[in-house]
Write a protein that holds these residues in place. Structure first.
Motif, PDB file in Angstrom:
ATOM      1  N   TYR A 108     -21.900 -23.094   4.629  1.00 46.23           N
ATOM      2  CA  TYR A 108     -21.995 -22.371   5.908  1.00 46.23           C
ATOM      3  C   TYR A 108     -20.639 -21.778   6.255  1.00 46.23           C
ATOM      4  CZ  TYR A 108     -26.441 -24.564   7.306  1.00 46.23           C
ATOM      5  OH  TYR A 108     -27.750 -24.962   7.398  1.00 46.23           O
ATOM      6  N   PHE A 109     -20.677 -20.630   6.946  1.00 48.88           N
ATOM      7  CA  PHE A 109     -19.508 -20.147   7.681  1.00 48.88           C
ATOM      8  C   PHE A 109     -19.977 -20.062   9.123  1.00 48.88           C
ATOM      9  CE2 PHE A 109     -18.598 -18.303   3.445  1.00 48.88           C
ATOM     10  CZ  PHE A 109     -17.373 -18.914   3.232  1.00 48.88           C
ATOM     11  N   GLY A 110     -19.533 -20.969   9.960  1.00 49.77           N
ATOM     12  CA  GLY A 110     -20.064 -21.043  11.328  1.00 49.77           C
ATOM     13  C   GLY A 110     -21.542 -21.370  11.232  1.00 49.77           C
ATOM     14  N   ARG A 146     -25.487 -19.237   6.918  1.00 45.01           N
ATOM     15  CA  ARG A 146     -25.608 -19.943   5.650  1.00 45.01           C
ATOM     16  C   ARG A 146     -25.313 -18.950   4.526  1.00 45.01           C
ATOM     17  NH1 ARG A 146     -31.075 -23.073   4.998  1.00 45.01           N
ATOM     18  NH2 ARG A 146     -30.834 -23.278   7.229  1.00 45.01           N
ATOM     19  N   ALA A 147     -24.085 -18.948   4.016  1.00 40.15           N
ATOM     20  CA  ALA A 147     -23.690 -17.979   2.987  1.00 40.15           C
ATOM     21  C   ALA A 147     -24.338 -18.325   1.647  1.00 40.15           C
ATOM     22  CB  ALA A 147     -22.176 -17.945   2.845  1.00 40.15           C
ATOM     23  N   VAL A 148     -24.479 -19.630   1.373  1.00 40.32           N
ATOM     24  CA  VAL A 148     -25.158 -20.097   0.152  1.00 40.32           C
ATOM     25  C   VAL A 148     -26.173 -21.152   0.586  1.00 40.32           C
ATOM     26  CG1 VAL A 148     -24.864 -21.250  -2.073  1.00 40.32           C
ATOM     27  CG2 VAL A 148     -23.147 -19.611  -1.311  1.00 40.32           C
ATOM     28  N   GLY A 169     -25.762  -9.453  -7.390  1.00 41.71           N
ATOM     29  CA  GLY A 169     -26.421  -9.196  -6.100  1.00 41.71           C
ATOM     30  C   GLY A 169     -25.569  -8.294  -5.244  1.00 41.71           C
ATOM     31  N   PRO A 170     -26.135  -7.798  -4.153  1.00 41.72           N
ATOM     32  CA  PRO A 170     -25.382  -6.877  -3.293  1.00 41.72           C
ATOM     33  C   PRO A 170     -24.287  -7.602  -2.520  1.00 41.72           C
ATOM     34  CG  PRO A 170     -27.486  -7.411  -2.304  1.00 41.72           C
ATOM     35  CD  PRO A 170     -27.474  -8.075  -3.640  1.00 41.72           C
ATOM     36  N   SER A 171     -23.442  -6.823  -1.902  1.00 39.26           N
ATOM     37  CA  SER A 171     -22.339  -7.367  -1.117  1.00 39.26           C
ATOM     38  C   SER A 171     -22.864  -8.332  -0.050  1.00 39.26           C
ATOM     39  CB  SER A 171     -21.614  -6.191  -0.460  1.00 39.26           C
ATOM     40  OG  SER A 171     -20.529  -6.684   0.251  1.00 39.26           O
ATOM     41  N   GLY A 172     -22.205  -9.491   0.045  1.00 42.59           N
ATOM     42  CA  GLY A 172     -22.561 -10.445   1.092  1.00 42.59           C
ATOM     43  C   GLY A 172     -23.664 -11.423   0.723  1.00 42.59           C
ATOM     44  N   CYS A 173     -24.137 -11.416  -0.544  1.00 40.87           N
ATOM     45  CA  CYS A 173     -25.260 -12.293  -0.896  1.00 40.87           C
ATOM     46  C   CYS A 173     -24.819 -13.709  -1.260  1.00 40.87           C
ATOM     47  CB  CYS A 173     -26.100 -11.686  -2.015  1.00 40.87           C
ATOM     48  SG  CYS A 173     -25.284 -11.728  -3.605  1.00 40.87           S
ATOM     49  N   GLY A 174     -23.510 -13.942  -1.325  1.00 35.20           N
ATOM     50  CA  GLY A 174     -23.022 -15.303  -1.551  1.00 35.20           C
ATOM     51  C   GLY A 174     -22.460 -15.573  -2.937  1.00 35.20           C
ATOM     52  N   LYS A 175     -22.233 -14.513  -3.716  1.00 36.83           N
ATOM     53  CA  LYS A 175     -21.735 -14.686  -5.090  1.00 36.83           C
ATOM     54  C   LYS A 175     -20.324 -15.303  -5.092  1.00 36.83           C
ATOM     55  CE  LYS A 175     -21.757 -10.231  -5.886  1.00 36.83           C
ATOM     56  NZ  LYS A 175     -22.167  -9.524  -4.666  1.00 36.83           N
ATOM     57  N   THR A 176     -19.417 -14.665  -4.331  1.00 41.27           N
ATOM     58  CA  THR A 176     -18.023 -15.122  -4.330  1.00 41.27           C
ATOM     59  C   THR A 176     -17.918 -16.521  -3.739  1.00 41.27           C
ATOM     60  OG1 THR A 176     -17.226 -12.862  -4.199  1.00 41.27           O
ATOM     61  CG2 THR A 176     -15.690 -14.564  -3.511  1.00 41.27           C
ATOM     62  N   THR A 177     -18.709 -16.784  -2.712  1.00 44.21           N
ATOM     63  CA  THR A 177     -18.679 -18.120  -2.096  1.00 44.21           C
ATOM     64  C   THR A 177     -19.068 -19.178  -3.136  1.00 44.21           C
ATOM     65  OG1 THR A 177     -19.266 -17.102   0.002  1.00 44.21           O
ATOM     66  CG2 THR A 177     -19.589 -19.466  -0.157  1.00 44.21           C
ATOM     67  N   THR A 178     -20.096 -18.876  -3.938  1.00 45.64           N
ATOM     68  CA  THR A 178     -20.522 -19.814  -4.992  1.00 45.64           C
ATOM     69  C   THR A 178     -19.370 -20.052  -5.976  1.00 45.64           C
ATOM     70  OG1 THR A 178     -22.769 -18.962  -4.790  1.00 45.64           O
ATOM     71  CG2 THR A 178     -22.275 -20.202  -6.783  1.00 45.64           C
ATOM     72  N   ASP A 188     -14.343 -12.656 -10.897  1.00 45.81           N
ATOM     73  CA  ASP A 188     -14.881 -12.044  -9.670  1.00 45.81           C
ATOM     74  C   ASP A 188     -14.648 -10.542  -9.709  1.00 45.81           C
ATOM     75  OD1 ASP A 188     -15.955 -11.477  -7.236  1.00 45.81           O
ATOM     76  OD2 ASP A 188     -14.757 -12.928  -6.114  1.00 45.81           O
ATOM     77  N   GLU A 189     -15.671  -9.793 -10.060  1.00 44.80           N
ATOM     78  CA  GLU A 189     -15.629  -8.323 -10.142  1.00 44.80           C
ATOM     79  C   GLU A 189     -14.357  -7.833 -10.847  1.00 44.80           C
ATOM     80  OE1 GLU A 189     -17.904  -6.176  -8.345  1.00 44.80           O
ATOM     81  OE2 GLU A 189     -18.859  -7.539  -6.917  1.00 44.80           O
ATOM     82  N   PRO A 190     -14.042  -8.334 -12.039  1.00 48.11           N
ATOM     83  CA  PRO A 190     -12.738  -8.011 -12.642  1.00 48.11           C
ATOM     84  C   PRO A 190     -12.600  -6.555 -13.067  1.00 48.11           C
ATOM     85  CG  PRO A 190     -14.091  -9.180 -14.218  1.00 48.11           C
ATOM     86  CD  PRO A 190     -14.839  -9.203 -12.923  1.00 48.11           C
TER      87      PRO A 190
HETATM   88  P1  ATP Z   1     -18.935  -9.291  -1.997  1.00 51.73           P
HETATM   89  O1  ATP Z   1     -19.359  -8.708  -3.296  1.00 51.73           O
HETATM   90  O2  ATP Z   1     -18.874  -8.281  -0.891  1.00 51.73           O
HETATM   91  O3  ATP Z   1     -17.733 -10.183  -2.067  1.00 51.73           O
HETATM   92  P2  ATP Z   1     -20.547 -11.672  -2.074  1.00 51.73           P
HETATM   93  O4  ATP Z   1     -21.942 -11.617  -2.570  1.00 51.73           O
HETATM   94  O5  ATP Z   1     -19.520 -12.217  -2.983  1.00 51.73           O
HETATM   95  O6  ATP Z   1     -20.143 -10.245  -1.530  1.00 51.73           O
HETATM   96  P3  ATP Z   1     -19.645 -13.624  -0.183  1.00 51.73           P
HETATM   97  O7  ATP Z   1     -18.232 -13.110  -0.189  1.00 51.73           O
HETATM   98  O8  ATP Z   1     -19.908 -14.877  -0.896  1.00 51.73           O
HETATM   99  O9  ATP Z   1     -20.622 -12.506  -0.722  1.00 51.73           O
HETATM  100  O10 ATP Z   1     -20.125 -13.760   1.332  1.00 51.73           O
HETATM  101  C1  ATP Z   1     -21.380 -14.320   1.699  1.00 51.73           C
HETATM  102  C2  ATP Z   1     -21.488 -14.334   3.213  1.00 51.73           C
HETATM  103  O11 ATP Z   1     -20.525 -15.212   3.771  1.00 51.73           O
HETATM  104  C3  ATP Z   1     -21.234 -12.986   3.871  1.00 51.73           C
HETATM  105  O12 ATP Z   1     -22.103 -12.840   4.940  1.00 51.73           O
HETATM  106  C4  ATP Z   1     -19.792 -13.082   4.324  1.00 51.73           C
HETATM  107  O13 ATP Z   1     -19.591 -12.252   5.448  1.00 51.73           O
HETATM  108  C5  ATP Z   1     -19.651 -14.548   4.667  1.00 51.73           C
HETATM  109  N1  ATP Z   1     -18.279 -15.034   4.425  1.00 51.73           N
HETATM  110  C6  ATP Z   1     -17.652 -15.069   3.235  1.00 51.73           C
HETATM  111  N2  ATP Z   1     -16.410 -15.618   3.363  1.00 51.73           N
HETATM  112  C7  ATP Z   1     -16.280 -15.919   4.684  1.00 51.73           C
HETATM  113  C8  ATP Z   1     -15.236 -16.521   5.461  1.00 51.73           C
HETATM  114  N3  ATP Z   1     -14.105 -16.918   4.876  1.00 51.73           N
HETATM  115  N4  ATP Z   1     -15.459 -16.679   6.765  1.00 51.73           N
HETATM  116  C9  ATP Z   1     -16.598 -16.310   7.351  1.00 51.73           C
HETATM  117  N5  ATP Z   1     -17.636 -15.741   6.683  1.00 51.73           N
HETATM  118  C10 ATP Z   1     -17.480 -15.546   5.363  1.00 51.73           C
END
Ligand code: ATP
Length: 369
Positions: free
Chosen positions: A19-21, A24-26, A43-52, A171-173
């Motif tokens: 979670y971020f706040g 639920r990012a993942v 997946g598209p921007s914001g789908c949770g790839k980088t968080t994973t 990560d998107e190298p």
């Molecule tokens: P991108 O390709 O744009 O990086 P992504 O698929 O890797 O997208 P994440 O970066 O994992 O997506 O983000 C997933 C969700 O979590 C998004 O809604 C993002 O706004 C939120 N998020 C990511 N990092 C943080 C953070 N440090 N604080 C608050 N919210 C975050």
């Protein structure tokens, strides 16, 4: 730990949640990969790839779930385990090259080994071996600032693999490279990964990149997994409308499963502008007669023919043709729907012509909405 102790899987992710706040990012995702394989989170921007990825690296602490690498638990919220990032022995390559500008290529690559206090003669051997592997032999003594984007990324990759990490995370190298170089680097990067045999997790929003490089692709949206499979399966048998739309180009049209026939086949009823057709197709998982579904078919499996064919077809008009050398992209209007058709230039289809649209039943799918 050997493979038999880990069910043949090297990286195991179990119900990972972050979670971020309140967001639920993942969202409780699970997946595995065997040792040496290349897995892409797509997946598209914001789908949770980088968080994973950051949870795997230990740069973010998950709210729930377990991450195991080679039988070693990196994180387990239930067992209250959290291995510090520096103990995870992971190599990372980012979009920004993050190489040290005041050092030469050789110094950049040898630095991680020096920190680990590896014997000096071994450092020399290993650095030269890696430099050859990534094709930077002519750049050894150059300052990192004198390198092109592609060369900087090769240096970053060499630096990430020189310590023979347990896992490589990307990560998107390739995002900062121009298209031609990006296409070349996809193949190169995959070759290098294959040669070193280090299990890799790669993050991208670029479906072509994922198809070219991966052994396994995980298609994500809004923090969860839409489909997991090899590139061919994901392209040829998308599980639902989202995946079909995200990977490659597809004709997607709403319909209803009319009936199922033998061995995974069905007929889907499609209605446009008052005209109804029953089209034979392969039945996607989770669908039964009466279900709302989407018909999904790639343009290369749609044919525009001048004579009415045997079996179901739809009469329409060619409203656009675009010549692309080895094929012709056409749009055929049928009622309110426009079919995307990929034809052979030899067929000499012309705008304004009346044609019949016929679908290749072996490559037409009914998928979940
Ligand atoms: P991108 O390709 O744009 O990086 P992504 O698929 O890797 O997208 P994440 O970066 O994992 O997506 O983000 C997933 C969700 O979590 C998004 O809604 C993002 O706004 C939120 N998020 C990511 N990092 C943080 C953070 N440090 N604080 C608050 N919210 C975050």
């Amino acid at each position: 730990m050997n493979q038999s102790e880990t069910n043949g899987q090297y990286l195991e992710i179990n119900r990972l949640t972050k979670y971020f706040g309140d967001d639920r990012a993942v969202d409780g995702i699970s997946f595995n990969i065997p040792e040496g394989k290349f897995l892409t989170l797509l997946g598209p921007s914001g789908c949770g790839k980088t968080t994973t990825l950051m949870c795997i690296a230990g740069l973010l602490t998950p709210d729930a779930g377990k991450i195991t690498v080679g039988g070693i638990p990196f994180t387990s919220t239930e067992e209250k385990i959290f291995l510090a990032p520096e103990k995870r022995d992971i190599g990372m390559v980012f979009q920004s090259y993050a190489i040290w500008p005041h050092m030469t290529v050789e110094q950049n690559i040898s630095y991680p080994l020096e920190i680990k206090k590896v014997d000096i003669s071994e450092i020399e051997d290993r650095v030269m071996e890696i430099i050859r592997l990534v094709g930077l032999e002519d750049m050894v003594g150059k300052d990192a600032t004198q390198l092109s984007g592609g060369q900087q990324q090769r240096t970053a990759l060499a630096r990430a693999i020189v310590c023979r990490p347990s896992l490589l995370l990307f990560d998107e190298p390739l995002s900062n490279l121009d298209l031609k170089l990006r296409e070349r680097m996809r193949v190169e990067l995959k070759r290098i990964q294959h040669e070193v045999g280090i299990t890799s997790v790669y993050v991208t929003h670029d479906q072509a990149e994922a198809l070219v490089m991966s052994d396994e692709i995980i298609v994500m949206s809004k923090g969860h997994i839409e489909q997991t499979g090899g590139p061919h399966a994901i392209y040829a048998r998308p599980a639902n409308r989202y995946v079909s739309n995200f990977i490659g180009i597809a004709n997607l049209i709403e319909g209803k499963i009319a009936r199922t026939t033998d061995s995974g086949r069905a007929e889907i009823e499609v209605e446009q502008g008052g005209e109804r057709v029953l089209l034979p197709c392969l039945l996607g998982e989770g669908l039964e007669p009466g279900d709302e579904a989407f018909l999904s078919v790639r343009p290369e499996n749609v044919h525009a023919v001048r004579e009415r064919p045997e079996g179901p077809s739809m009469e329409g008009e060619i409203i656009q043709t675009v010549f692309l050398g080895n094929h012709l992209d056409c749009r055929v209007r049928w009622q309110d729907f426009e079919w995307k058709v990929q034809a052979h230039p030899r067929e000499r289809l012309r705008e304004g012509e009346s044609v019949f649209v016929r679908l290749d039943a072996d490559h037409t799918l009914a998928v979940l909405p």
